[in-house]
Design a protein around this motif. Sequence first.
Motif, PDB file in Angstrom:
ATOM      1  N   ARG A   1       8.630  -0.310   7.597  1.00 32.93           N
ATOM      2  CA  ARG A   1       8.455  -1.513   8.530  1.00 32.93           C
ATOM      3  C   ARG A   1       7.657  -2.657   7.838  1.00 32.93           C
ATOM      4  N   ASP A   2       6.597  -2.131   6.975  1.00 29.39           N
ATOM      5  CA  ASP A   2       5.945  -3.378   6.194  1.00 29.39           C
ATOM      6  C   ASP A   2       6.392  -4.191   5.402  1.00 29.39           C
ATOM      7  N   ASP A   3       7.761  -3.621   4.638  1.00 29.86           N
ATOM      8  CA  ASP A   3       8.325  -4.385   3.461  1.00 29.86           C
ATOM      9  C   ASP A   3       9.412  -5.111   4.038  1.00 29.86           C
TER      10      ASP A   3
ATOM     11  N   GLY B   1       4.736   9.760   6.579  1.00 26.37           N
ATOM     12  CA  GLY B   1       3.337   9.980   6.040  1.00 26.37           C
ATOM     13  C   GLY B   1       2.836   8.501   6.098  1.00 26.37           C
ATOM     14  N   HIS B   2       3.169   7.480   5.325  1.00 28.46           N
ATOM     15  CA  HIS B   2       2.695   6.237   5.232  1.00 28.46           C
ATOM     16  C   HIS B   2       2.819   5.585   6.330  1.00 28.46           C
ATOM     17  N   THR B   3       4.053   5.745   7.003  1.00 24.80           N
ATOM     18  CA  THR B   3       4.330   5.294   8.375  1.00 24.80           C
ATOM     19  C   THR B   3       5.387   6.571   8.867  1.00 24.80           C
TER      20      THR B   3
ATOM     21  N   GLY C   1       8.953   2.711  -2.201  1.00 26.97           N
ATOM     22  CA  GLY C   1       8.150   2.161  -1.091  1.00 26.97           C
ATOM     23  C   GLY C   1       6.794   2.267  -1.276  1.00 26.97           C
ATOM     24  N   ASP C   2       6.013   2.634  -0.230  1.00 31.40           N
ATOM     25  CA  ASP C   2       4.429   2.636  -0.271  1.00 31.40           C
ATOM     26  C   ASP C   2       4.265   4.252  -0.216  1.00 31.40           C
ATOM     27  N   HIS C   3       5.211   5.162  -0.520  1.00 33.16           N
ATOM     28  CA  HIS C   3       4.701   6.598  -0.365  1.00 33.16           C
ATOM     29  C   HIS C   3       3.959   7.234  -1.718  1.00 33.16           C
TER      30      HIS C   3
HETATM   31 FE   LIG Z   1       3.501  -0.186   3.743  1.00 37.49          FE
END
Ligand SMILES: [Fe+2]
Length: 292
Positions: free
Chosen positions: A150-152, A203-205, A221-223
């Motif tokens: 959801r952040d990117d 995890g991150h989200t 992603g942000d993983h």
């Molecule tokens: Fe993120």
Amino acid sequence: MADPSKILKANVKGEFFVDSTCIDCDVCREIAPEIFADWGGYSYVRSQPRNEAERRKAVQALICCPVGAIGFVGDNSKSLILNVINDFPILIEDDVFYCGFNSEKSYSANSYFIKNPKGNLLVDSPRFTSHLVRKFESMGGIKYIFLTHRDDVADAESFASYFNSTIIIHKDDLIGGKSADFIIEGEEPFQIEQEFLIIPTPGHTEGHCVLLYKNKFLFTGDHIWWDRDKNCLSAGKSVCWYSWEEQIKSVEKLIEFDFEWILPGHGGRMKLPKDKVKEELKKLVERMKRWR
Ligand SMILES: [Fe+2]
């Protein structure tokens, strides 16, 4: 445009500089580490370009900076910037490209473009710029926009409405993708075309997913990402918004898959032999358990 009156005093004097509007997103340091370095909360110019190749990379970083914090006052700077814009999207390998034009809306997350005969795919979203729109159009448009989480999201909806693309995101992260046409559910890997495998990695989200392409490229992603300073794979507990325990399991899950490239939203990109990737993943899982 960067403001010479806000120049950071750490910059080495010369044609490039960083001003105090820098948000420390790391993008310039990933693109041109010979030129830009970390100055505790900011990037700064550690060394002015020593040749044309370094100069070009510094201009690429300027174009990607989401807040316009990099200044360039060299000879013919405007014409060089216009020329370097044509480098984007930049080929990484095979049919995978780095889009550039990182967006402040996603805290400067990297986005990637895959040119594939079954339909081109955009991983996360850059800024919606006329240059990228023209380039993507000339490369066959965008069939899918896969959002890792959801952040990117950035300008995904603008690209989707222009190219009539299908937006894909996990149900548990739908909050950020205000609309989606294709929703992933649960934790089982999901194939969207023969060579595109979406792997849920909570995890991150809660609804974070990664994309495995051709058993070679993993869009993370942000993983996870490559830590350039420590020269190892990394993940961030301080930016884990959902569950560190789930994130450990999600990193462990990736060991069974084959890939060479780690292509993250933030942090370093890296290519390693497949067996070395598995070793790095195992070592990272052990470190993550210690960071509990
Ligand atoms: Fe993120």
